[in-house]
Scaffold this active site. Structure first.
Site, PDB file in Angstrom:
ATOM      1  CD  GLU A 116     -16.116 103.884  83.005  1.00 38.92           C
ATOM      2  OE1 GLU A 116     -15.959 103.031  83.920  1.00 38.92           O
ATOM      3  OE2 GLU A 116     -17.183 103.792  82.416  1.00 38.92           O
ATOM      4  CE  LYS A 118     -11.397  94.888  78.400  1.00 36.03           C
ATOM      5  NZ  LYS A 118     -10.673  94.003  78.852  1.00 36.03           N
ATOM      6  CG  ASP A 120      -5.488  92.239  82.120  1.00 33.16           C
ATOM      7  OD1 ASP A 120      -6.669  91.510  81.790  1.00 33.16           O
ATOM      8  OD2 ASP A 120      -4.452  91.903  81.805  1.00 33.16           O
ATOM      9  CE1 TYR A 228     -18.214  97.313  84.960  1.00 33.21           C
ATOM     10  CE2 TYR A 228     -16.073  96.770  85.906  1.00 33.21           C
ATOM     11  CZ  TYR A 228     -17.233  96.383  85.195  1.00 33.21           C
ATOM     12  OH  TYR A 228     -17.273  94.972  84.836  1.00 33.21           O
ATOM     13  CE  LYS A 313      -8.543  93.719  75.320  1.00 37.43           C
ATOM     14  NZ  LYS A 313      -8.852  92.448  75.036  1.00 37.43           N
ATOM     15  CB  CYS A 407      23.014  69.152  88.975  1.00 34.68           C
ATOM     16  SG  CYS A 407      22.993  70.546  89.697  1.00 34.68           S
ATOM     17  CB  CYS A 410      26.392  68.938  92.269  1.00 35.60           C
ATOM     18  SG  CYS A 410      24.808  68.256  92.207  1.00 35.60           S
ATOM     19  CB  CYS A 425      19.639  69.063  91.171  1.00 32.76           C
ATOM     20  SG  CYS A 425      21.102  68.237  92.194  1.00 32.76           S
ATOM     21  CB  CYS A 430      22.937  70.410  94.734  1.00 29.22           C
ATOM     22  SG  CYS A 430      23.342  71.550  93.218  1.00 29.22           S
TER      23      CYS A 430
END
Length: 668
Positions: A116, A118, A120, A228, A313, A407, A410, A425, A430
């Site tokens: 089956e 796996k 996540d 499952y 895995k 920034c 600007c 900023c 800006c």
């Protein structure tokens, strides 16, 4: 400790203990992983190998001697009726082969295996009594978990009542809650629009969602669920158990196989190593189980794992490429985000040419520089990220990256508040923040036709400096811009005209207040029926709302305290935007201030329908009876909540009496 163990090995084991405990605490208790699974697994395996070579180093507090960490606080802790063991990992086909051959040698005859995918996500335990969902819990440490029934009930793939006639009186079901990739992207887009921290991957987002105290937030994120395992069922094998689960109404992952030998197991794992990338959800491996329950009992368990199952895995796909440049993007909240511009490389099925570096701290930790060769991967197979720098390949000309002090858009000096990782900023005018606010507004109010290029032109020419300025544009003026004709300009003006009728909740979302996403905007619009009412609200008024916190409340009141923002509200009013609620987003107030608990089976309403009825009339629904409960709504088979309400002298209503209460309150 034995003197035969080298001191360096002893020190390494102690260091691994501390590291794995810290990572485990962040993952299991805080729901805030510090490293990817593959990195944790690598160090865990190193510790296992050292303990195998030097058994005298094994101690009761070693990370290898326990299943998981303790559950976090904030929910009721429950004991699993059947322990939830974790699985031993196989990190390659050699590990998988050794496991299978050992089983065949020990049991002395051929075995069938079930493979089956796996998933996540987050493992959960469901308890059914008399066919009805009684309790749902997180895995926790495998012995105890957190009771999250109300949250799990929002997942539509989990039956509230089992289908079929031959249902056991008591049934335990195990499965994986998960967040589909498209839903993950939608949620992160909404969080970005609200100025909130993005989830790193779907698994992390799923775990955080299941631990929300407000089940409405969970319902809004549309989690999935694959069952499952079952206990106390009729099946005599895992393959039969999966079919039995389907017969009860559970969703079972269709990508599974009954394998007659290890060669077929290897073929299944090999097939899905690439095909999994096309799935709508994340999977990081394959779970392989002995099919026969009788054979499972014969094989038994170790102190930590079932011998009859293993998790194969897949390695995270990593690729190396070169950083051509590091640029900084400025978002609508002023946040400066560094981005690595990469030589294009194919990773997990797509070409990657850019990867976020998150913030100044991340750049310093990686010491990444233009010209570096770096290893990248997709976090959760979605978001490209830089994993590490290959220092040996660094060119002599590469110089340390210096994060900007001003920034880049600007020139304003940037700021970083205490306790925040983000540098911003502070200039509200800006050009980058203006562009971001305009794009967010058009997205929130579903205004088509105003894309990034047009927004850039409008801002660079000084024609539009705020979202209110959009409503002063004419067809004649728009048609003069690059790649715009009369037809396109007319459509944009029509779209702007249509946005004037969007409900107050959408306008509120479009304002772009930090920590205020689409769903939060709806709740605020229901509680405060106009912009004026929300502007007059105190921090404690907002903080008191169910599901809200102090940080959100402070962000909202701070936004309305700015004179320019108050002027913006008045300008939007003058342009005909909906700054007050209407029937579409108002909530009734008949049950305002009252708290309800629902139990048992009601005559005509489902639990969800009854909850909606109460909430749409201003009431609040909680999962447990306490002295603060105003009413218990009870149906058939009410159980322990009814007894608790009687003990606390909480008034008890039938469904009919609840309806009568609402009508009576409306007449007051």
């Amino acid at each position: 400790m034995s003197t035969t163990v080298p001191a360096a090995v002893q020190e390494r084991v102690q260091a691994l203990h501390a590291l794995l405990h810290r990572w485990g605490h962040a993952y299991y208790v805080l729901d805030d992983p510090l490293v990817e699974d593959a990195i944790y697994d690598q160090h865990y395996q190193e510790l296992k190998d050292l303990e195998a070579r030097y058994p005298e180093l094994i101690s009761p507090d070693s990370p290898t001697q326990r299943v998981g960490d303790r559950p976090a606080s904030g929910f009721v802790t429950v004991t699993h009726r059947v322990p939830m063991f974790s699985l031993e990992n196989a990190f390659g086909y050699d590990d998988l082969k050794k496991w299978g051959e050992r089983l065949l040698r020990d049991i002395g005859h051929d075995l069938e295996f079930v493979c089956e995918l796996k998933i996540d996500g987050s493992a959960t335990a469901l308890s059914y009594t008399g066919g009805a969902l009684e309790r749902g819990a997180t895995r926790g440490d495998g012995i105890e978990g957190e009771e999250i029934t109300q949250n799990l009930r929002t997942i539509r793939a989990i039956p509230l009542r089992l289908a079929g006639e031959n249902v056991p009186e008591q049934l335990e079901v195990r499965g994986e809650a998960f967040l589909p990739r498209d839903e993950f992207m939608r949620i992160n887009k909404e969080r970005q629009a609200a100025g909130e921290k993005l989830f790193a991957n779907p698994r992390n987002a799923c775990a955080g969602t299941l631990r929300q105290l407000d089940s409405r937030i969970v319902a809004g994120r549309r989690l999935g669920f694959f069952a499952y395992t079952l206990h106390n069922g009729h099946a005599q094998s895992q393959w039969e158990a999966l079919s039995e689960l389907e017969s009860y109404g559970f969703q079972v992952n269709p990508n599974r196989a009954l394998c007659r030998n290890l060669e077929e197991v290897f073929a299944f794992c090999s097939h899905w190593e690439k095909e999994r990338l096309a799935l709508p959800y994340d999977t990081d491996g394959v779970v392989v189980k002995v099919n026969s329950f009788a054979a499972q009992r014969e094989v038994g368990f170790t102190s930590k794992f079932p011998r009859w199952a293993i998790a194969f895995k897949y390695p995270a796909e990593e690729k190396s490429t070169v950083v051509e440049a590091i640029n900084v993007q400025v978002g609508r909240t002023g946040a400066l985000t560094p981005v690595a511009e990469l030589q294009p490389v194919l990773v997990a099925g797509t070409t990657v040419s850019r990867a976020t570096l998150h913030n100044q701290d991340r750049i310093q930790a990686l010491d990444v520089r233009a010209g570096d060769t770096v290893v990248i991967r997709k976090a959760g197979e979605i978001i490209p990220e830089v994993v590490r720098v290959i220092g040996e390949l660094r060119p002599a000309t590469a110089v340390p990256y210096v994060f900007p002090t001003h920034c880049p858009e600007c020139g304003t000096a940037v700021v970083r508040l205490a306790g925040e990782a983000v540098t911003r900023c502070p200039n509200e005018q800006c050009p980058a923040t203006i562009r971001g606010r305009l794009a967010h507004w058009c997205n929130a109010l579903e205004i088509d036709g105003i894309g990034e290029k047009l927004i850039s032109q409008l801002v660079s020419k000084g024609r539009v400096g705020s979202i209110a300025d959009l409503y002063t544009l004419s067809v004649e003026e728009l048609s003069q811009f690059e790649r715009m004709g009369t037809r396109s300009a007319t459509k944009i003006v029509e779209q702007l005209e249509g946005s004037r009728s969007r409900p107050w909740s959408r306008v509120l979302f479009g304002l772009g207040i930090r920590h205020v996403g689409a769903s939060i905007s709806v709740e605020l619009a229901r509680a405060f029926l106009s912009a004026d009412a929300l502007a007059a609200a105190r921090v404690e008024d907002i903080d008191a709302l169910y599901g809200f916190g102090l940080e959100q409340a402070q962000a909202i009141t701070s936004w309305f305290a700015v004179e320019a923002n108050r002027q913006l509200i008045e300008q939007l009013k003058s342009h005909g935007l909906q700054l007050a609620g209407n029937g579409e987003n108002e909530r009734g107030t008949a049950l305002a201030g009252l708290t309800f608990v629902i139990t048992g089976t009601l005559p005509t309403l489902s639990r969800e329908q009854c909850t909606a009825l109460i909430e749409n009339n201003g009431g609040k629904v909680t999962s447990s009876v306490s002295s603060r409960t105003s009413y218990l709504v009870a149906g058939d088979n009410a159980g322990s909540k009814l007894a608790r309400a009687e003990q606390l002298k909480v008034p008890i209503l039938t469904e009919e009496e609840l309806q009568a209460l609402i009508q009576a309150k409306k007449l007051l």
